[in-house]
Design a protein around this motif. Structure first.
Motif, PDB file in Angstrom:
ATOM      1  N   THR A   6       7.787 -78.853  18.731  1.00  0.00           N
ATOM      2  CA  THR A   6       7.789 -77.991  17.551  1.00  0.00           C
ATOM      3  C   THR A   6       7.614 -76.537  17.943  1.00  0.00           C
ATOM      4  N   ALA A   7       6.736 -76.275  18.920  1.00  0.00           N
ATOM      5  CA  ALA A   7       6.572 -74.905  19.411  1.00  0.00           C
ATOM      6  C   ALA A   7       7.880 -74.374  19.985  1.00  0.00           C
ATOM      7  N   ASP A   8       8.580 -75.211  20.747  1.00  0.00           N
ATOM      8  CA  ASP A   8       9.864 -74.792  21.310  1.00  0.00           C
ATOM      9  C   ASP A   8      10.937 -74.670  20.238  1.00  0.00           C
ATOM     10  N   SER A  47      14.542 -71.151  17.957  1.00  0.00           N
ATOM     11  CA  SER A  47      15.188 -70.690  16.726  1.00  0.00           C
ATOM     12  C   SER A  47      15.061 -69.175  16.579  1.00  0.00           C
ATOM     13  N   LEU A  48      13.876 -68.635  16.845  1.00  0.00           N
ATOM     14  CA  LEU A  48      13.705 -67.183  16.768  1.00  0.00           C
ATOM     15  C   LEU A  48      14.550 -66.480  17.826  1.00  0.00           C
ATOM     16  N   HIS A  49      14.645 -67.078  19.002  1.00  0.00           N
ATOM     17  CA  HIS A  49      15.501 -66.516  20.046  1.00  0.00           C
ATOM     18  C   HIS A  49      16.946 -66.444  19.562  1.00  0.00           C
ATOM     19  N   LEU A  50      17.430 -67.523  18.950  1.00  0.00           N
ATOM     20  CA  LEU A  50      18.796 -67.526  18.425  1.00  0.00           C
ATOM     21  C   LEU A  50      18.972 -66.447  17.365  1.00  0.00           C
ATOM     22  N   MET A  51      18.018 -66.347  16.481  1.00  0.00           N
ATOM     23  CA  MET A  51      18.138 -65.395  15.380  1.00  0.00           C
ATOM     24  C   MET A  51      18.059 -63.947  15.851  1.00  0.00           C
ATOM     25  N   LEU A  52      17.376 -63.712  16.952  1.00  0.00           N
ATOM     26  CA  LEU A  52      17.240 -62.351  17.487  1.00  0.00           C
ATOM     27  C   LEU A  52      18.388 -61.962  18.407  1.00  0.00           C
ATOM     28  N   THR A  53      19.192 -62.922  18.820  1.00  0.00           N
ATOM     29  CA  THR A  53      20.252 -62.617  19.786  1.00  0.00           C
ATOM     30  C   THR A  53      21.654 -62.900  19.269  1.00  0.00           C
ATOM     31  N   ASP A  54      21.788 -63.496  18.093  1.00  0.00           N
ATOM     32  CA  ASP A  54      23.097 -63.864  17.561  1.00  0.00           C
ATOM     33  C   ASP A  54      23.312 -63.140  16.238  1.00  0.00           C
ATOM     34  N   ASN A  55      24.367 -62.339  16.149  1.00  0.00           N
ATOM     35  CA  ASN A  55      24.623 -61.542  14.955  1.00  0.00           C
ATOM     36  C   ASN A  55      24.839 -62.385  13.706  1.00  0.00           C
ATOM     37  N   ARG A  56      25.214 -63.652  13.864  1.00  0.00           N
ATOM     38  CA  ARG A  56      25.419 -64.493  12.688  1.00  0.00           C
ATOM     39  C   ARG A  56      24.150 -64.665  11.872  1.00  0.00           C
ATOM     40  N   PHE A  57      22.987 -64.471  12.513  1.00  0.00           N
ATOM     41  CA  PHE A  57      21.714 -64.702  11.839  1.00  0.00           C
ATOM     42  C   PHE A  57      20.964 -63.414  11.535  1.00  0.00           C
ATOM     43  N   GLU A  91      19.667 -72.950   8.919  1.00  0.00           N
ATOM     44  CA  GLU A  91      20.866 -73.094   9.740  1.00  0.00           C
ATOM     45  C   GLU A  91      20.552 -72.868  11.219  1.00  0.00           C
ATOM     46  N   ALA A  92      19.750 -71.875  11.510  1.00  0.00           N
ATOM     47  CA  ALA A  92      19.377 -71.610  12.905  1.00  0.00           C
ATOM     48  C   ALA A  92      18.598 -72.783  13.479  1.00  0.00           C
ATOM     49  N   MET A  93      17.673 -73.336  12.701  1.00  0.00           N
ATOM     50  CA  MET A  93      16.889 -74.464  13.181  1.00  0.00           C
ATOM     51  C   MET A  93      17.774 -75.671  13.464  1.00  0.00           C
ATOM     52  N   ILE A 133       6.180 -77.297   9.714  1.00  0.00           N
ATOM     53  CA  ILE A 133       5.434 -76.378  10.570  1.00  0.00           C
ATOM     54  C   ILE A 133       6.360 -75.326  11.164  1.00  0.00           C
ATOM     55  N   ALA A 134       7.501 -75.766  11.709  1.00  0.00           N
ATOM     56  CA  ALA A 134       8.422 -74.827  12.354  1.00  0.00           C
ATOM     57  C   ALA A 134       9.005 -73.838  11.350  1.00  0.00           C
ATOM     58  N   ARG A 135       9.484 -74.344  10.231  1.00  0.00           N
ATOM     59  CA  ARG A 135      10.118 -73.438   9.264  1.00  0.00           C
ATOM     60  C   ARG A 135       9.094 -72.472   8.670  1.00  0.00           C
ATOM     61  N   THR A 136       7.913 -72.974   8.339  1.00  0.00           N
ATOM     62  CA  THR A 136       6.879 -72.095   7.801  1.00  0.00           C
ATOM     63  C   THR A 136       6.507 -71.020   8.813  1.00  0.00           C
ATOM     64  N   GLY A 137       6.365 -71.423  10.086  1.00  0.00           N
ATOM     65  CA  GLY A 137       6.023 -70.437  11.108  1.00  0.00           C
ATOM     66  C   GLY A 137       7.068 -69.349  11.226  1.00  0.00           C
ATOM     67  N   ILE A 138       8.344 -69.740  11.233  1.00  0.00           N
ATOM     68  CA  ILE A 138       9.424 -68.761  11.350  1.00  0.00           C
ATOM     69  C   ILE A 138       9.442 -67.836  10.130  1.00  0.00           C
TER      70      ILE A 138
END
Length: 414
Positions: free
Chosen positions: A246-248, A253-263, A276-278, A361-366
């Motif tokens: 879950t931590a990963d 997911s945050l890595h994807l969202m910070l590096t991919d313009n689609r997000f 969608e990112a998750m 947990i993951a979605r709430t954290g993000i």
């Protein structure tokens, strides 16, 4: 399309090293090219095993728990395994946990676990996740910079799970180190396992004397006749399986969202993009890359390979997710397609209530990160980011970010 033929002459692949951390997709493509869908690999100490990368082959293995058993006593390599082998916490022998129980007893234990997790109040779960996420963000938001992995993602799931299972809030952070050491399979793996075992044993003893409204107490109240040791082992499995992946999931997911313009839009409040990112991460960069294992109960054939009785097969979840036989167009999957193997398959798959808890947990954290740090951005070039060394899990070592400093919320938290 027919499967790629295996090349019997190709040498076994060491399931370690920087390439598997930096470019697993490329490594899996090379493995599939050289070996086909079932790959001979070497684990730490040159211990042989098979890594199953084919989607259909993985479906076959997980759907036949008799031929491909979860009973690790079947392994033909035990005489070659030293007592200090660092992968023992993940490939144990005679462990009285649900992971290595088969048949009707496994189904009874799965029922006990599912009942204990289903009783978790979803509103309480989200409240805990928001509370701890806000507390963690409070610790970094005035600074303007942070490592979102070490200072947030690696701390959140275990804090929530510890509360659900029956631990005090103060015990949560200490469990993080033990869990990470155990799962990563390095030199501190056995020490991490020992600490987790001691903590769980003490919790079960306390709840046996004084039950409460928590997962441990509900498991102890089950009438199927499980021993305290069995419940300790199952709680360890649940904690390990629930925390690090879950931590990963949060970090990837945050890595994807910070590096991919689609997000990019999601960084300014878009909620659909978070989901969608998750989901894309579960297909393309799943936290649980490989799982040990299954053991052949008799000689058989799989993916053009002759599998001997007692051979160990590793479940290559990420390899199967990217199998070109089922992903013919190679497109990214950000919609609702949930046919990935990231939660396993068959009777040993991750129980559905556990999946729901991990997702909350993951979605709430993000969402808390994006709400509290709306202009969050990478602090380093994306190409400089590195992954933790682990044959099982894929997560970032760190994710340095910058943002506009804001005051802590403090007293707003309940």
């Amino acid at each position: 399309m027919s499967p790629t033929p295996a090349s019997p002459a190709a040498a076994p692949v060491a399931l370690s090293g920087p390439l598997l951390q930096d470019d697993p997709a490329g490594v899996y493509r090379e493995m599939r090219r050289d070996h086909g869908s079932v790959v001979p690999v070497l684990l730490d100490g040159d211990v042989p095993a098979w890594l199953v990368l084919g989607y259909r082959e993985l479906h076959q293995i997980t759907g036949d728990p008799v031929l491909f058993s979860r009973d690790s006593d079947l392994w033909s390599q035990w005489e070659n395994i030293p007592d200090d082998w660092p992968l023992l916490p993940m490939i144990g022998r005679k462990q009285p946990s649900i992971l290595y129980t088969v048949g009707e007893r496994h189904r009874e234990r799965a029922g006990m676990m599912i009942h204990a997790l289903e009783a978790v109040d979803p509103f309480e779960l989200r409240r805990y996740a928001e509370k701890f996420a806000d507390e963690l963000i409070d610790g970094i938001c005035p600074e303007g910079t942070a490592d979102i992995i070490g200072e947030f993602a690696m701390l959140l799931p275990v804090r929530v799970l510890a509360r659900l299972y029956g631990f005090s809030d103060e015990q949560g952070p200490v469990l993080v180190t033990a869990l990470n050491d155990m799962i990563d399979g390095r030199e501190r793996a056995l020490a991490g396992q020992a600490h987790l075992f001691t903590s769980m044993t003490e919790l079960v003893a306390a709840r046996r004397n004084e039950p409460a409204e928590d997962v441990a107490s509900r498991m102890l109240a089950d009438t199927s006749g499980f021993t305290d040791e069995e419940i300790v082992q199952d709680l360890m499995v649940m904690m390990a399986a629930g925390h690090q992946p879950t931590a990963d999931w949060i970090g990837n997911s945050l890595h994807l969202m910070l590096t991919d313009n689609r997000f990019a839009a999601s960084l300014f409040g878009g909620r659909n993009s978070v989901a969608e990112a998750m989901n894309e991460v579960l297909w393309e960069d799943t936290p649980t890359q490989n799982v040990a294992g299954r053991w052949a109960s008799r000689d058989t054939q799989l993916g053009g390979r002759r599998i001997r009785a007692g051979d160990m097969l590793l479940l290559g979840l990420q390899g199967a997710n990217s199998d070109p036989q089922v992903r013919t167009d190679g497109s990214a999957l950000t919609g609702g397609n949930g046919a990935h193997f990231s939660f396993g398959h068959g009777e040993h798959r991750c129980p559905f209530p556990a999946q729901e808890i991990a997702e909350v947990i993951a979605r709430t954290g993000i969402e808390v990160v994006l709400d509290r740090l709306p202009d969050i951005d990478l602090a380093v070039p994306a190409a400089s980011l590195t992954r933790r060394p682990s044959p099982w899990l894929r997560g970032l070592s760190e994710l340095p970010v910058t943002f506009t400093p804001t005051p802590a919320l403090g007293g707003r938290l309940s």
